[in-house]
Design a protein around this motif. Structure first.
Motif, mmCIF file in Angstrom:
data_model
loop_
_atom_site.group_PDB
_atom_site.id
_atom_site.type_symbol
_atom_site.label_atom_id
_atom_site.label_comp_id
_atom_site.label_asym_id
_atom_site.label_seq_id
_atom_site.Cartn_x
_atom_site.Cartn_y
_atom_site.Cartn_z
ATOM 1 N N MET A 166 10.988 11.060 -4.882
ATOM 2 C CA MET A 166 9.542 10.238 -5.972
ATOM 3 C C MET A 166 9.560 8.784 -5.043
ATOM 4 N N ILE A 167 11.390 7.908 -5.131
ATOM 5 C CA ILE A 167 11.189 7.278 -4.476
ATOM 6 C C ILE A 167 10.850 6.657 -3.426
ATOM 7 N N THR A 168 10.659 8.246 -1.881
ATOM 8 C CA THR A 168 10.825 8.518 -0.602
ATOM 9 C C THR A 168 8.989 7.573 -0.063
ATOM 10 N N VAL A 169 8.686 8.450 -1.550
ATOM 11 C CA VAL A 169 7.001 8.692 -1.061
ATOM 12 C C VAL A 169 6.597 7.920 -1.293
ATOM 13 N N PHE A 170 6.998 7.080 -3.038
ATOM 14 C CA PHE A 170 6.318 6.115 -2.151
ATOM 15 C C PHE A 170 6.494 4.813 -1.395
ATOM 16 N N GLY A 171 7.702 5.016 -0.493
ATOM 17 C CA GLY A 171 8.080 3.727 -0.056
ATOM 18 C C GLY A 171 7.430 4.395 1.792
ATOM 19 N N LEU A 172 6.946 5.722 1.304
ATOM 20 C CA LEU A 172 6.213 5.941 3.124
ATOM 21 C C LEU A 172 4.758 5.293 2.912
ATOM 22 N N VAL A 173 4.072 5.605 1.328
ATOM 23 C CA VAL A 173 3.409 5.050 1.253
ATOM 24 C C VAL A 173 2.866 3.263 1.685
ATOM 25 N N LEU A 174 3.757 2.420 0.766
ATOM 26 C CA LEU A 174 4.259 1.279 1.743
ATOM 27 C C LEU A 174 4.010 1.072 2.423
ATOM 28 N N ASN A 175 4.460 1.701 3.003
ATOM 29 C CA ASN A 175 5.566 1.507 4.689
ATOM 30 C C ASN A 175 3.903 1.430 5.760
ATOM 31 N N LEU A 176 3.243 2.566 5.239
ATOM 32 C CA LEU A 176 1.748 2.543 6.020
ATOM 33 C C LEU A 176 0.439 1.659 5.779
ATOM 34 N N ILE A 177 0.510 1.085 4.266
ATOM 35 C CA ILE A 177 -0.390 0.149 4.432
ATOM 36 C C ILE A 177 0.382 -1.470 5.096
ATOM 37 N N PHE A 178 2.043 -1.711 4.570
ATOM 38 C CA PHE A 178 2.450 -2.959 5.003
ATOM 39 C C PHE A 178 2.194 -2.689 7.109
ATOM 40 N N ASN A 179 2.272 -1.486 7.186
ATOM 41 C CA ASN A 179 1.857 -1.341 9.169
ATOM 42 C C ASN A 179 0.658 -1.980 8.979
ATOM 43 N N ILE A 180 -0.510 -1.958 8.685
ATOM 44 C CA ILE A 180 -1.434 -1.905 9.216
ATOM 45 C C ILE A 180 -1.887 -3.624 8.565
ATOM 46 N N VAL A 181 -1.946 -3.798 7.678
ATOM 47 C CA VAL A 181 -1.701 -5.686 7.620
ATOM 48 C C VAL A 181 -0.849 -6.450 8.423
#
Length: 450
Positions: A166-181
Motif C-alpha cells: 500500500m505504501i509503495t503504490v502510494f509512493g509511486l503515484v507521488l513520485n510521478l507527480i513530483f517528477n512532472i512538477v
C-alpha cells in the motif's frame, strides 16, 4: 484429475497470497525508476536518459548491499513467529533499524567517493557533467530507503505483506507527480530539469519511511511486537547476526547488480545511443526481475517458517512452490516482451537509432527471463534456511568470471556491439540459476527428516 495434490494446492495458495503484495510492492519500487527514466527521456532526451541511467545504476549498485543485507531479517522474524517468540521479533525489528542506519552511513560514504572520482568511468563529457549531482541526491535518498526496508521486514516477516504494498503504490503515484512538477517547474516550483527527477525520488522515499513507521506504531496488529516494555532489551547480538548473514546476502545482490551496472559503463564506451538503448531494455528487465524477487522473498519467508518448525518437508514444499510460481510467471513475461517489444521501447523515446538497438536488446532480455527468475527465487529460499556464504561465491563466479568477461569479449573483440554485452549477461544468469537451484536441493537432501 487435479494437476497438484491438495498439499501442493494449499502451499501454492499460501505462497501466492503472501507473494502478491510483495510483488506489487517490488513492482512499485522499480516503477519509480522506470517513471524517472520515462520522464527524463520524454522531457530532456537521450543525454539526460543516459545520465540518469548511469547515476541510478551506480547508486542502486551501492545500495544493493544494504537492501540485500536487510532482506535476511524477514525470514528470521518468520522463524521467531513460528516459535511464538514475541520478544525476539521485537529485538529483530530494532536490530534491523540499527543495521539500516549503519548501512546508510557506510554506503553513503562509498557513494560520495564514487561521485568524487566519477570521471574514472570514462563517460562522455555531457554525462560527466550531469550525472554526479543527480547521483548525489539519489545517494542521500538511499538512507531513507534503507530505514523503510528495515521497518517493512516486520510486516513481511509476520506475513502482513500488504502494508509495504500500500505504501509503495502510494509512493509511486507521488513520485510521478513530483517528477512532472519538479522537472518542469510547475505550481510555482523552480524548473530543476534532470535533478528534479532525483529530488522527486528523495521526497518520495522520505514520505514512504514516515508512512511505514506511522502504520506500524498505530495499528493493533503490530503493537504487541513494539511494546515499550521491550525497549531496554539489548539488540547488539542480533545486530551482529544480521551483519553476519546479511553482508554475504547483500553481496549476492551486489555481484549481480554490479554486472549490470558495469554493463552500463561498457555501453557508455560504445556510445550514447547504446547507453540509452541499454537503459530502456534494462528498465523493462528490472521490472520483471523485481517482481520475481517478490516471489523469492515470499519463498524465503515460507521456508523460514518451516525452519522455525523444524519441518524439512515443509521447507522442500515451500521451495518447490516458489520455483514453480516463478517459472510460470517469467515464462509469461518472456512471451509479453516478445510480442510487445517495440511498444515497450517507444514508451521511452522516439529516437530511431536508439529504438533499433533497444529492440535487439529486448529480444535477449526476453530469453533470459526464465534464468533470471529462477536464480533470484533460489537465492530467496536459500536465505530462508540461512545459507548465504556458498551462494555468494556462486553469484560472484557467474557474473564476474563468466558474464562480464564474456560480454566484453563479444562486444569489443568479436565486434557484436551492445548485444554482445547482453549475451554475456544471459550466460551469467543461466549459470547462476543452475548452480543455486542445485545448491538448494543438495542441502535439502542432507537435512534430517523430522
Amino acid at each position: 484429475m487435479p494437476i497438484f495434490s491438495q498439499h501442493y494446492q494449499e502451499e501454492i495458495k499460501k505462497t501466492f497470497l503472501l507473494a502478491l503484495p510483495i510483488v506489487i510492492a517490488q513492482l512499485g519500487v522499480v516503477l519509480m525508476g522506470v517513471t524517472d527514466n520515462i520522464m527524463v527521456g520524454r522531457y530532456i532526451g537521450k543525454v539526460g536518459l543516459g545520465s540518469a541511467g548511469i547515476a541510478n545504476s551506480m547508486s542502486f549498485l551501492i545500495a544493493s548491499i544494504g537492501m540485500g543485507g536487510l532482506s535476511v531479517v524477514a525470514p528470521l522474524i518468520s522463524k521467531a513467529k513460528a516459535e511464538r517468540n514475541i520478544v525476539e521479533i521485537n529485538r529483530l525489528f530494532r536490530a534491523g533499524i540499527k543495521v539500516a542506519l549503519w548501512f546508510s552511513l557506510i554506503l553513503g560514504v562509498v557513494g560520495f567517493i564514487c561521485i568524487y572520482f566519477f570521471e574514472i568511468f570514462q563517460q562522455s563529457p555531457e554525462i560527466n557533467l550531469q550525472a554526479p549531482t543527480f547521483m548525489a541526491i539519489i545517494i542521500v535518498s538511499n538512507a531513507f530507503m534503507f530505514v523503510f526496508a528495515a521497518a517493512k521486514q516486520l510486516s513481511d516477516g509476520l506475513s502482513r505483506t500488504y502494508v509495504a504494498m500500500m505504501i509503495t503504490v502510494f509512493g509511486l503515484v507521488l513520485n510521478l507527480i513530483f517528477n512532472i512538477v519538479l522537472i518542469n517547474g510547475y505550481l510555482g516550483f523552480p524548473k530543476m530539469g534532470l535533478n528534479g527527477s532525483a529530488a522527486s525520488t528523495l521526497i518520495t522515499r522520505i514520505l514512504m519511511m514516515i508512512a511505514m513507521f506511522a502504520y506500524l506504531f498505530n495499528t493493533k496488529t503490530f503493537k504487541k511486537y513494539l511494546h515499550v516494555k521491550y525497549k531496554s532489551l539489548k539488540v547488539n547480538d542480533l545486530v551482529s547476526i544480521i551483519f553476519k548473514i546479511g553482508v554475504p546476502s547483500g553481496l549476492q545482490f551486489f555481484f549481480e547488480i554490479a554486472a549490470f551496472s558495469l554493463a552500463v559503463i561498457m555501453m557508455g564506451w560504445l556510445g550514447e545511443n547504446q547507453l540509452a538503448a541499454h537503459q530502456i531494455a534494462i528498465n523493462v528487465a528490472s521490472t520483471t526481475y523485481m517482481m520475481a524477487s517478490g516471489l523469492g522473498i515470499a519463498g524465503g519467508i515460507r521456508v523460514g517458517e518451516g525452519r522455525g518448525l523444524k519441518d524439512v518437508r515443509k521447507i522442500r514444499f515451500s521451495g518447490n512452490v516458489a520455483l514453480l510460481l516463478v517459472i510460470i510467471f517469467m515464462t509469461t513475461m518472456m512471451l509479453l516482451i516478445f510480442v510487445f517489444n517495440r511498444f515497450f521501447v517507444e514508451l521511452y523515446i522516439s529516437d530511431n537509432e536508439v529504438i533499433k538497438i533497444a529492440m535487439q536488446l529486448m529480444l535477449v532480455a526476453a530469453i533470459f527471463q526464465l534464468s533470471d527468475g529462477i536464480q533470484v527465487v533460489s537465492l530467496g529460499i536459500l536465505r530462508g534456511i540461512a545459507d548465504v556464504n556458498i551462494p555468494t561465491w556462486i553469484t560472484m563466479f557467474a557474473y564476474w568470471v563468466i558474464s562480464l568477461p564474456l560480454g566484453y569479449f563479444l562486444a569489443f573483440k568479436m565486434e557484436m556491439d551492445a548485444i554482445g554485452i547482453w549475451v554475456g549477461l544471459l550466460a551469467g544468469l543461466t549459470v547462476s540459476a543452475v548452480l543455486l537451484t542445485g545448491r538448494f536441493y543438495f542441502l535439502i537432501k542432507k537435512m534430517k527428516i523430522e
